[in-house]
Design an enzyme around this catalytic site. Structure first.
Site, PDB file in Angstrom:
ATOM      1  CB  CYS A  17      13.308   8.059  49.308  1.00 58.09           C
ATOM      2  SG  CYS A  17      13.203   6.585  48.471  1.00 58.09           S
ATOM      3  CG  HIS A  39      23.657   7.223   7.394  1.00 54.49           C
ATOM      4  ND1 HIS A  39      24.314   6.484   6.134  1.00 54.49           N
ATOM      5  CD2 HIS A  39      24.274   8.468   7.390  1.00 54.49           C
ATOM      6  CE1 HIS A  39      25.322   7.601   5.667  1.00 54.49           C
ATOM      7  NE2 HIS A  39      25.321   8.517   6.375  1.00 54.49           N
ATOM      8  CD  GLU A  61      17.566  19.616  27.773  1.00 50.50           C
ATOM      9  OE1 GLU A  61      17.937  18.464  27.894  1.00 50.50           O
ATOM     10  OE2 GLU A  61      16.574  19.912  28.595  1.00 50.50           O
ATOM     11  NE  ARG A 119      14.433  14.286  47.660  1.00 47.65           N
ATOM     12  CZ  ARG A 119      15.784  14.576  47.658  1.00 47.65           C
ATOM     13  NH1 ARG A 119      16.199  15.795  47.835  1.00 47.65           N
ATOM     14  NH2 ARG A 119      16.583  13.650  47.711  1.00 47.65           N
ATOM     15  CD1 TRP A 178      12.517   5.707  43.102  1.00 51.02           C
ATOM     16  CD2 TRP A 178      11.098   7.154  42.579  1.00 51.02           C
ATOM     17  NE1 TRP A 178      12.364   5.748  42.131  1.00 51.02           N
ATOM     18  CE2 TRP A 178      11.539   6.963  41.299  1.00 51.02           C
ATOM     19  CE3 TRP A 178      10.109   8.263  42.382  1.00 51.02           C
ATOM     20  CZ2 TRP A 178      11.486   6.976  40.175  1.00 51.02           C
ATOM     21  CZ3 TRP A 178       9.640   8.859  41.191  1.00 51.02           C
ATOM     22  CH2 TRP A 178      10.451   8.171  39.964  1.00 51.02           C
ATOM     23  CE  LYS A 219      14.027  20.454  30.384  1.00 54.11           C
ATOM     24  NZ  LYS A 219      15.151  19.326  30.680  1.00 54.11           N
ATOM     25  CE  LYS A 262      14.987  19.589  39.901  1.00 55.54           C
ATOM     26  NZ  LYS A 262      15.188  20.111  38.551  1.00 55.54           N
ATOM     27  CD  GLU A 266      12.649  15.824  32.130  1.00 58.19           C
ATOM     28  OE1 GLU A 266      13.067  16.365  31.183  1.00 58.19           O
ATOM     29  OE2 GLU A 266      13.226  15.497  33.130  1.00 58.19           O
ATOM     30  CG  ASN A 316      15.927   8.905  51.823  1.00 57.73           C
ATOM     31  OD1 ASN A 316      15.127   8.471  51.894  1.00 57.73           O
ATOM     32  ND2 ASN A 316      16.194  10.273  51.766  1.00 57.73           N
ATOM     33  N   GLY A 317      18.101   5.354  50.088  1.00 55.15           N
ATOM     34  CA  GLY A 317      19.482   4.670  49.672  1.00 55.15           C
ATOM     35  C   GLY A 317      18.888   3.054  49.401  1.00 55.15           C
TER      36      GLY A 317
HETATM   37  C1  F6R Z   1      15.846  16.641  32.585  1.00 55.44           C
HETATM   38  C2  F6R Z   1      16.550  16.337  34.132  1.00 55.44           C
HETATM   39  C3  F6R Z   1      17.299  15.161  34.358  1.00 55.44           C
HETATM   40  C4  F6R Z   1      18.511  15.820  35.071  1.00 55.44           C
HETATM   41  C5  F6R Z   1      19.457  14.539  35.469  1.00 55.44           C
HETATM   42  C6  F6R Z   1      20.640  15.052  36.376  1.00 55.44           C
HETATM   43  O1  F6R Z   1      15.156  17.830  32.664  1.00 55.44           O
HETATM   44  O2  F6R Z   1      16.178  17.041  34.762  1.00 55.44           O
HETATM   45  O3  F6R Z   1      17.600  14.574  33.118  1.00 55.44           O
HETATM   46  O4  F6R Z   1      19.165  16.472  34.267  1.00 55.44           O
HETATM   47  O5  F6R Z   1      18.679  13.659  36.285  1.00 55.44           O
HETATM   48  O6  F6R Z   1      20.143  15.641  37.317  1.00 55.44           O
HETATM   49  P1  F6R Z   1      21.162  16.591  38.155  1.00 55.44           P
HETATM   50  O7  F6R Z   1      21.662  17.612  37.426  1.00 55.44           O
HETATM   51  O8  F6R Z   1      20.632  16.775  39.464  1.00 55.44           O
HETATM   52  O9  F6R Z   1      22.556  15.711  38.532  1.00 55.44           O
END
Ligand code: F6R
Length: 606
Positions: free
Chosen positions: A2, A503, A480, A27, A73, A484, A601, A487, A99-100
């Site tokens: 949000c 295994h 990672e 976001r 959101w 990615k 985000k 994601e 927000n929250g």
């Molecule tokens: C992956 C990604 C998320 C963030 C996670 C933590 O590309 O962006 O997995 O890494 O939500 O976010 P921050 O770093 O803002 O605490």
């Protein structure tokens, strides 16, 4: 997640609200709305979908100079116009955005219904609008305080009232809220991105703080109505940093900003004379830092995976036991907080609720916690005892790339620092510093030559699922990489330690399941090649992320060859092709790489 914006001043509020909400689109959200207070009362418009759609439905005449806006959101109730914010009290006097999460909303909703209020949404937020409107207090500030007395949970709140048309009252607890100071106008936002084009003077509210915001200024106070006398601070973010000028997407821009960003996180911090690093931001003297016998790293998602890289690096260079754990799990398992452990939290946004709660848990139990954080002045940055700012610049694309790389570099700075306080030799310190110096150029090289990566990505794009394997230092790379890919391309991907293949997951291997294997030039090369052969023997295609010295010519394996660094830092370079693989696969599939579905985000709720 949000987003909140607000405006009060001498100009119509609408343009700022719409533009501010557009700036917060990155976001992630599913609906949006605005409330503008004009001569004939408050006009509220809400819409499912993009801010663009909201803008199209706004009435032509909407001239008020005071307004609030929100991107939602969905948490309580689906994404519908009724559930979108702003929410209003039954009389339409109060409108607010939030927000929250209000934890005791269910009970309060029941009480309001019993007392004859017809609730118009499924949300937790709506109760706040009714509680404020029903308060017997004379001022809006006291009415907001009354309502907050009755709720538990987290909030950033902006409230307007037709009976007090000269002000917006805002409150913060556990969710960010920033005031922007203009000339004859004041702005409100949950994120700097909505403010930087208008002002560089901002006030970050603290948890438990409220403010009265008028066209002429602001007054902050706490929940006992005592003035907190906050002064604005100047922010360094430039408006151009928030554009994707010259690139098709923010993700592509941010991928290419990595060399420059890596330079910035190191700037002024490498101390060649003593083969160490200068980390004054930790705010701990050498004796204190030396006294830690363990390091515990906490982060979420990609920040957790890079934390695993950091833990390995700290063990390697400082020989202090270190491990990483998801911050989202931490406080729920009654963690033992030890005074001899250095806690390190990692976060790009500095607003991730799970990570912020982990910080609170550590501090509540008397632990020492430092942060590797990108956003200056963010909740986590202000809650920790000290830290290392990542200086990656604004990261807009949901998938973290440049901030993640800088987290890795910051771990290297920390590991060298701790190492040199313990037994890391001068020569080894110099060796790592020299490798760090080379890093930006090597990243540039990988980015500049991604033909092989794009070709492999085209094949991944045709798969339903992919396996990423690596071991020891290569495992965070695999995790990672898988993260990615899923994601941004929505292709299912799983990461395994290469050693774990036999295994269980080997059963999955067939010609339709590609495996991306991290095969570095290190002590485990032969074992990693042997594992790749096992996959190939079962008909599985293998794509290797590897080094110039590794001979794979005898195998039917397509390779991505990455420049060699020092072994401890190799993972940082090997992660870059995994980002590019995901990027090219996602583009090939026509995905919105900046705003992947269902993701936000900055995850400001649990
Ligand atoms: C992956 C990604 C998320 C963030 C996670 C933590 O590309 O962006 O997995 O890494 O939500 O976010 P921050 O770093 O803002 O605490």
């Amino acid at each position: 997640m949000c987003g909140i914006v607000g405006y009060i001043g001498s100009r119509p509020a609408r343009p700022f609200l719409v533009e501010g909400l557009t700036r917060l689109e990155y976001r992630g959200y599913d609906s949006a709305g605005v409330a503008v207070l004009g001569a004939s009362g408050t006009t509220v418009v809400k819409q499912v979908g993009r801010v663009r759609q909201l803008e199209q439905t706004l009435p032509k005449r909407m001239a008020g100079k005071l307004g609030i806006g929100h991107t939602r959101w969905a948490t309580h109730g689906p994404a519908t116009a009724a559930n979108a914010h702003p929410h209003q009290g039954a009389a339409g006097r109060i409108a607010l955005v939030h927000n929250g999460i209000i934890d005791n909303a269910a009970g309060l909703r029941a009480q309001l219904t019993e007392s004859g209020i017809a609730l118009s949404s499924d949300t937790d937020t709506e109760v706040l609008a009714h509680l404020i409107e029903r308060s017997a207090a004379d001022t809006l500030e006291d009415a907001v305080l009354d309502a907050l007395e009755r709720v538990t949970g987290t909030y950033a709140l902006a409230v307007i009232d037709t009976a007090h048309p000269d002000r917006i009252v805002v409150a913060r607890s556990g969710s960010p809220l920033i005031l922007g100071v203009g000339s004859g106008e004041m702005l409100i936002a949950s994120d700097l991105a909505a403010l930087v084009r208008h002002t560089n003077q901002v006030v970050h509210l603290d948890d438990g703080e409220l403010a009265t915001v008028t066209a002429g200024g602001f007054a902050t106070f706490d929940r006992s109505r005592t003035a907190t006398e906050r002064q604005p601070v100047e922010i360094a973010v430039a408006a151009e940093d928030l554009e994707h000028s010259g690139y098709e997407t923010y993700l592509l821009k941010e991928l290419h900003e990595q060399p420059a960003a890596a330079e910035l996180v190191m700037r002024g911090r490498l101390d060649e004379r003593f083969a160490t690093t200068r980390l004054d931001g930790l705010r701990m003297d050498p004796r204190e830092l030396r006294s830690f016998t363990r390091v515990k790293i906490l982060g979420c998602g990609s920040a957790y995976y890079i934390g695993q890289f950091g833990a390995q690096l700290i063990e390697d260079l400082a020989r202090i036991p270190a491990d990483a754990e998801p911050a989202s799990e931490f406080r729920y398992r009654q963690p033992i907080i030890e005074p001899s452990t250095l806690y390190v939290v990692v976060s790009q946004s500095g607003e991730t609720a799970d990570t912020a709660f982990a910080v609170a848990e550590i501090r509540r139990k008397g632990g020492r916690v430092v942060g590797l954080v990108n956003v200056v002045g963010s909740t986590i940055a202000r809650a920790v005892d000290g830290g290392i700012y990542l200086h990656a610049g604004p990261e807009i694309s949901v998938a973290s790339t440049k901030a993640l790389t800088n987290m890795g570099v910051a771990f290297a700075l920390l590991a060298v620092h701790l190492g040199r306080l313990h037994d890391l030799s001068f020569a080894d310190g110099q060796r790592i510093l020299a490798a760090l110096h080379r890093l930006p150029g090597q990243i540039e090289q990988i980015l500049g030559d991604d033909g092989a990566i794009a070709a492999i990505a085209a094949r991944l794009a045709g798969a339903r699922s992919a396996l990423y394997i690596g071991r020891v230092r290569g495992f965070p790379v695999a995790r990672e990489g898988a993260q990615k890919l899923k994601e941004i391309s929505y292709i299912h991907a799983e990461a395994y330690q290469t050693s774990e293949l036999k295994h269980g997951p080997l059963a999955l291997i067939d010609p339709d399941l590609p495996t991306v294997a991290v095969i570095g030039d290190d002590a485990l090369t032969d074992r990693n090649i042997a594992a790749a052969q096992q996959v190939l023997a079962r008909g599985g295609p293998v794509y290797a992320i590897t080094h110039p010295g590794v001979d794979l010519a005898h195998l039917p394996v397509e390779t991505i060859v990455v420049p060699k660094s020092e072994p401890e830092l190799d993972p940082l370079l090997m992660i870059i092709p995994t980002q590019l693989l995901a990027y090219h696969a996602a583009v090939a599939l026509g995905r919105d790489v900046d705003k992947p579905r269902n993701l936000a985000k900055s995850v400001t709720v649990e």
